[in-house]
Design a protein around this motif. Structure first.
Motif, mmCIF file in Angstrom:
data_model
loop_
_atom_site.group_PDB
_atom_site.id
_atom_site.type_symbol
_atom_site.label_atom_id
_atom_site.label_comp_id
_atom_site.label_asym_id
_atom_site.label_seq_id
_atom_site.Cartn_x
_atom_site.Cartn_y
_atom_site.Cartn_z
ATOM 1 N N LEU A 1 0.913 -1.012 -0.196
ATOM 2 C CA LEU A 1 0.094 -0.117 0.173
ATOM 3 C C LEU A 1 0.552 1.354 0.018
ATOM 4 O O LEU A 1 1.752 1.212 0.823
ATOM 5 N N GLU B 1 -0.042 4.280 0.742
ATOM 6 C CA GLU B 1 -0.067 4.711 2.278
ATOM 7 C C GLU B 1 -0.929 3.612 3.554
ATOM 8 O O GLU B 1 -1.430 2.827 3.084
ATOM 9 N N ALA C 1 -2.187 1.924 5.670
ATOM 10 C CA ALA C 1 -3.719 1.838 6.797
ATOM 11 C C ALA C 1 -3.729 1.379 8.525
ATOM 12 O O ALA C 1 -3.123 -0.047 8.813
ATOM 13 N N VAL D 1 -10.331 -3.760 7.950
ATOM 14 C CA VAL D 1 -9.630 -3.302 6.506
ATOM 15 C C VAL D 1 -10.344 -2.910 5.024
ATOM 16 O O VAL D 1 -11.417 -3.377 5.129
ATOM 17 N N GLY D 2 -10.188 -1.488 4.812
ATOM 18 C CA GLY D 2 -11.264 -0.747 4.316
ATOM 19 C C GLY D 2 -12.925 -1.590 3.806
ATOM 20 O O GLY D 2 -13.101 -1.900 3.226
ATOM 21 N N GLU E 1 -13.892 -3.343 6.127
ATOM 22 C CA GLU E 1 -14.536 -4.979 6.213
ATOM 23 C C GLU E 1 -13.568 -5.170 7.213
ATOM 24 O O GLU E 1 -12.681 -5.445 7.780
ATOM 25 N N TYR F 1 -11.716 -8.222 9.398
ATOM 26 C CA TYR F 1 -11.165 -9.946 9.478
ATOM 27 C C TYR F 1 -10.633 -10.143 10.533
ATOM 28 O O TYR F 1 -10.077 -9.403 11.557
ATOM 29 N N HIS G 1 -16.062 -13.804 3.422
ATOM 30 C CA HIS G 1 -15.657 -14.080 2.205
ATOM 31 C C HIS G 1 -14.269 -14.473 1.551
ATOM 32 O O HIS G 1 -14.195 -14.726 0.757
ATOM 33 N N LEU H 1 -1.500 -1.296 8.459
ATOM 34 C CA LEU H 1 -1.336 -2.503 7.420
ATOM 35 C C LEU H 1 -0.924 -2.139 6.232
ATOM 36 O O LEU H 1 -0.811 -0.891 5.894
ATOM 37 N N TRP I 1 -0.109 -6.973 1.299
ATOM 38 C CA TRP I 1 -0.769 -8.880 0.737
ATOM 39 C C TRP I 1 0.372 -9.006 0.454
ATOM 40 O O TRP I 1 0.535 -8.755 -1.192
#
Lengths: 556, 264
Positions: free
Chosen positions: A465, A467, A469, A492-493, A495, A497, A532, A551, A554
Motif C-alpha cells: 500500500l 499509504e 492503513a 480493513v477497507g 470490512e 477480518y 468471503h 497494514l 498483501w
C-alpha cells in the motif's frame, strides 16, 4: 586497397531567403526582394543592398546586389522585406541537419548562404546509386517546403556549380561520374566560377562564354588575367588563380569543414491573425513536428523533453487578464508547457501525439500569435530491438508512440517500469522510472550495488500500500500489548477480518535515524480470514515508537 | 492461437545442484509443441524464489495455458486469491518464452504491461517472481482514464500480455484521491457493469494478435451482467496455503468444478 573516389553532394537552395519571408504569411503575393539585416534592423533603407529576389522580381529586372532605390526604380511592383541573418542561418542549419542523414560530414557555405555540402563518399549504394541518392535528397529537403537543386560530383565547387547553373542548362547532368567532371563543367557559363560581374564581362568581351572555352586558353596567360579578376576573399569565391586553374583541370580538393548542430532544436511559426481554435493550432503543431522530426532523424537523435511555448496576442491577453484579475500585475503574454517523455522520440507522429495531448487540454488565455516547439534535451536515438519472439509482427515504433501519448495524457510519474531501490523501508523500495533509464538501471544492477540491503523476508508481498492503513494500536494506556493476536478482529477497507495466525517477520530499528522519518518497526506476517475469504496473508507492522499498527501489504 | 503455459513457473521454485543438472531437467520438462516457456539462464537468485503455483495449474486450464488474442478474467474475493501472483507468473512465462524462442538467454523481449491504478505493485516482489521489470510497462492511470488507457495499450499491439487491475486490494486508496462520480462501487473497485463494453473493445483490439489481456477482478463485486471474456477463472486461497481454481466460463463451454491444488 584503393580508397573510393571522393563524392560530394551540393544542396542548393536558390530561393531560401524569399521562401522564408513568404512562410511568415504576411507578405502579399507580389514580386519580392529581400534585404538581409541584423535582428534589430526592421526596415530596409533605400541604400541597402538587395540580397535575394524571387523569380517574379527577377523577371522585372531586379537583381541581387542592387540598391533598394535602384530596384524600386526598376519596378514599383516589387515588395521589399528584411530577413534577419540569424533566421536565415537557422533555416540553413535545419536543412544541414536533415542532410546529415546522407553523410557524416556536412558543411554550410557561409558565404553564399544558399548551399549545403554533404560528403557522400561510399554511401550511394545504401540508396541504390547516386541518382537515387540525389532524388532522396531532393525529396527530403523539398518536404520542408523549400525549392532545392542537388548535384553530385567530385568536389564542393563542382557540385555547387552543377546544381546552381544546371537549372539554367537542363541538359547538364546533375550526377557526374568520377573522371567526367571536365566534360560536364565545360557547358557551364563563366559566371559559375564566381568571378563577379566584372570578370564575366571581361571574358564575354573576349568571346569566352563557357568553361570549355576558358579551358582552351593558355594557362600562363589565363593565370595572369585571373589574378586581377578574382573578387576579394569570400569562402565561396576562388581564393586564388591557382584554384580556378585547378577547377578547369578537374581538381577540386578543398576539404569540407564539419557543421556542428545546436544542442537544442527549436521550430516556430507565427500567425498573422491570432489562433484560438485547437484544430488550427494542431495543424501548425503537425508542421513543426514534421520539421523537428526531419532534423532529429538526420542527426540520428531523439528527444525526451519537449517544451511548447504559446505566445499570446499581447493586447487581448492584457485586456482579459485585467478583467479576470483587476488590480494585479500583468502576467507574461506567453505560456510555456514542458514535459518529459518516458522514451526518446524522433518520429513525426510520435512527437505530434505527445504535443497534441498537451495542447488539446490547454485553455488558451488569448489568441495565439506564435507557436514554438523546443526540444530541450536531445539524446542518441534508441536502437529498437526487433521483437522476433512474437507470432505477429509488431511495429518497433508502437511502444515509443504509446509511451509518449500516455505520458502526455496521464502526466509524468504515471508511466514507466519498476525499479527496486536500495532502502530498508519497504515503502521506498519501489520506484517508477522511465523506460530509457531501465537499460542503465539493469546494467547498474548487473555490476552490483555498493549497498545490498538485507532481505526483508524470504518473499516480499506482491502488493504494497502506498499509504499504510491503520488497523489498531499496540498500547493500552501506558502498557504495551501484542500488536495482533489470533481471534482479534481488524477492520480493513470497511470490512472485518479475523486474525488467524501471527508470525514475526523482522524488525527495523532506527532506519533513517538522520531524518525526521526514522523507522522502528516490528513486521508481522498475519493470516486473516473473513466471511468471503477463508485465508489471506497480510503484512502488518507495529510502530515501536507510537504503538500504532498498520497494514502495509498483501501476499497476493 | 497457442497458449501461454504457466508450468514454466514451477522451475522458479527448484534449486538445482549444478547447472548441468538444471539444463537436463529443463530439457526434460520442456513441452516443445505447445510453445511453453521456461527460463533459460535461471540464476541462483531466481531459483531460490518460492514456489507460487502448483505444477499442474496449466493442466486445469482448457487449452493447457492462457489463450492468446483473448481477454481472460481472473476473479478472486476482494482480489485476495493470489490473482496478482498468477498475473505476474503469466508475465514471467511470456518473457521467458521470448528468450527461449531467440535461443539467447541475454535477449530481452516480450514486453508486458501492468495497468495499476492503485500503484500497489511492489518492485522487489515483481523481480522475485521471475519477471524482468525492465520489460514490464507499468501504467498508473486514474480511474477516469482507466478504460481509455487499457484500450489504447491493447491497440498498440506492443505487448504480449496486458494485466489490468480492476480490483485493487483492501486498504488501498487511489493516489489521486479524486475519482469520477459513480466510478467506484466500494472503496477500491471499479464498477464492472461499465466494463462490458470496454471488454468488447479490448477483444476487438486483440483480434488476430498474440496478445492476451488478464483482468483481475473482485469476484464479490456487484455485476448485473458477466463480462464478455473468453475465459473466466475463479481463484481462491484455501486454509493452509492450498488453492482453489475453477474455470467458471470458457468460450467453448469447457467449464468445471473447483479444483483444489496444492501450493506453498
Amino acid at each position: 586497397m584503393l580508397s573510393p573516389p571522393r563524392r560530394v553532394a551540393a544542396v542548393v537552395l536558390p530561393r531560401l531567403a524569399t521562401e522564408l519571408v513568404r512562410a511568415r504569411g504576411g507578405e502579399p503575393l507580389r514580386p519580392l526582394a529581400v534585404v538581409l539585416s541584423s535582428a534589430s534592423m526592421e526596415e530596409s533603407s533605400a541604400a541597402a543592398i538587395v540580397d535575394a529576389v524571387d523569380e517574379r522580381a527577377a523577371a522585372l529586372g531586379v537583381r541581387p546586389g542592387m540598391r533598394v532605390s535602384e530596384a524600386m526604380a526598376r519596378s514599383a511592383e516589387v515588395t521589399f522585406a528584411t530577413l534577419a541573418h540569424e533566421e536565415l542561418d537557422a533555416a540553413l542549419g535545419a536543412v544541414a541537419e536533415v542532410a546529415m542523414s546522407f553523410g557524416a560530414v556536412v558543411e554550410i557555405d557561409a558565404a553564399s548562404r544558399d548551399t549545403i555540402w554533404v560528403d557522400v563518399t561510399g554511401v550511394a549504394h545504401l540508396f541504390g546509386g547516386e541518382h537515387s541518392l540525389r532524388e532522396a535528397m531532393v525529396e527530403r529537403v523539398a518536404a520542408l517546403g523549400l525549392c532545392v537543386e542537388v548535384a553530385v560530383s567530385e568536389g564542393p565547387f563542382f557540385a555547387q556549380a552543377l546544381a546552381r547553373y544546371g537549372r539554367l542548362h537542363p541538359e547538364a547532368p546533375r550526377v557526374v561520374p568520377a573522371g567526367e567532371v571536365r566534360r560536364a563543367l565545360g557547358r557551364l557559363p563563366v559566371a559559375a566560377l564566381g568571378l563577379g560581374a566584372e570578370g564575366v564581362a571581361f571574358f564575354e568581351r573576349l568571346g569566352v562564354r563557357d568553361l570549355a572555352g576558358l579551358a582552351r586558353i593558355d594557362r600562363a596567360q589565363l593565370a595572369s588575367r585571373l589574378a586581377g579578376l578574382i573578387p576579394p576573399a569570400r569562402a565561396a569565391s576562388p581564393r586564388d588563380a591557382k584554384e580556378v586553374l585547378g577547377w578547369l583541370d578537374g581538381i577540386d580538393a578543398r576539404p569540407l569543414v564539419p557543421y556542428e548542430p545546436p544542442s537544442v532544436l527549436v521550430e516556430q511559426v507565427s500567425f498573422e491573425d491570432g489562433v484560438e481554435a485547437a484544430p488550427q493550432l494542431l495543424f501548425a503543431v503537425r508542421g513543426l513536428a514534421s520539421r523537428l522530426s526531419a532534423r532529429l532523424t538526420g542527426r540520428r537523435q531523439a528527444t525526451n523533453r519537449v517544451e511548447v511555448i504559446l505566445g499570446y496576442d499581447r493586447s487581448i491577453f492584457t485586456l482579459r487578464s485585467r478583467e479576470a484579475r483587476p488590480g494585479e500585475p500583468a502576467l507574461s503574454p506567453s505560456r510555456v508547457m514542458g514535459f518529459e517523455l518516458p522514451a526518446p522520440l524522433s518520429h513525426t507522429d510520435d512527437i505530434f501525439r505527445a504535443v497534441k495531448a498537451k495542447v488539446e487540454v490547454t485553455e488558451l488565455a488569448a489568441p495565439v500569435v506564435r507557436l514554438e516547439i523546443r526540444l530541450s534535451r536531445v539524446v542518441r536515438a534508441p536502437e529498437i530491438q526487433l521483437d522476433l519472439s512474437r507470432d505477429v509482427s509488431v511495429s518497433p515504433d508502437a511502444l515509443p508512440a504509446l509511451l509518449s501519448e500516455l505520458s502526455a495524457e496521464l502526466g509524468e510519474g504515471c508511466v514507466g517500469v519498476l525499479s527496486s531501490v536500495d532502502d530498508h523501508r519497504p515503502e521506498r523500495r519501489t520506484a517508477l522510472i522511465g523506460v530509457h533509464e531501465a537499460a542503465a538501471d539493469r546494467r547498474r544492477r548487473a555490476q552490483g550495488s555498493l549497498f545490498e540491503p538485507a532481505p526483508l523476508s524470504a518473499s516480499e508481498p506482491a502488493r504494497l500500500l502506498p499509504e499504510p492503513a491503520w488497523v489498531g494500536s499496540a498500547l493500552e494506556g501506558e502498557r504495551r500489548v501484542p500488536a495482533l493476536h489470533p481471534g482479534q478482529i481488524v477492520l480493513v477497507g470497511g470490512e472485518g477480518y479475523v486474525v488467524q495466525r501471527v508470525e514475526f517477520d523482522r524488525r527495523l530499528t532506527g532506519v533513517g535515524w538522520w531524518t525526521d522519518g526514522v523507522a522502528s518497526r516490528d513486521y508481522l506476517r498475519v493470516t486473516l480470514s473473513s466471511s468471503h475469504t477463508s485465508s489471506a496473508e497480510a503484512w502488518v507492522y507495529a510502530d515501536r515508537r507510537t504503538g500504532e499498527v498498520f497494514l502495509q501489504g498483501w501476499w497476493e | 492461437m497457442s497458449a501461454i503455459a504457466l508450468s514454466s513457473l514451477t522451475f522458479a521454485g527448484v534449486t538445482f545442484a549444478d547447472e548441468a543438472r538444471a539444463r537436463e531437467s529443463r530439457a526434460k520438462a520442456l513441452p516443445l509443441g505447445s510453445g511453453v516457456a521456461l527460463t533459460p539462464g535461471l540464476g541462483p537468485d531466481r531459483a531460490a524464489a518460492p514456489l507460487f503455483f502448483p505444477p499442474n495449474l496449466d493442466e486445469v486450464l482448457p487449452d493447457g495455458g492462457l489463450p492468446r488474442g483473448a481477454v481472460v478474467e481472473i476473479a478472486s474475493p476482494r482480489a485476495l486469491g493470489r490473482a496478482t501472483s498468477l498475473c505476474l507468473a503469466a508475465c514471467a512465462a511470456a518473457q521467458a518464452e521470448a528468450r527461449l524462442r531467440s535461443g539467447d538467454p541475454a535477449t530481452v523481449g516480450a514486453w508486458c504491461a501492468f495497468i495499476d491504478p492503485w500503484s500497489t505493485l511492489h518492485a522487489p516482489a515483481v523481480e522475485e517472481r521471475g519477471v524482468d521489470p525492465s520489460r514490464l510497462l507499468v501504467v498508473r492511470p486514474g480511474l477516469e482514464a482507466l478504460a481509455r488507457t487499457a484500450v489504447r495499450v491493447a491497440q498498440s499491439r506492443a505487448f504480449t500480455l496486458i494485466v489490468i487491475d480492476l480490483a485493487g486490494v483492501p486498504g488501498a486508496v487511489l493516489p489521486r484521491g479524486a475519482h469520477p462520480a459513480g466510478g467506484l462501487a466500494g472503496a477500491s473497485s471499479v464498477r464492472l457493469e461499465r466494463w462490458v463494453n470496454v471488454v468488447r473493445r479490448l477483444a476487438l483490439a486483440l483480434e488476430h494478435t498474440d496478445t492476451s489481456v488478464l483482468l483481475s477482478t473482485d469476484s464479490l463485486a456487484r455485476r448485473p451482467l458477466p463480462l464478455p471474456v473468453a475465459l473466466r477463472l475463479e481463484v481462491e486461497r484455501e486454509v493452509g496455503g492450498a488453492w482453489g481454481v475453477r474455470v467458471a466460463k470458457e468460450r467453448h463451454g469447457r467449464v468445471g468444478p473447483k479444483l483444489a491444488l496444492a501450493g506453498s
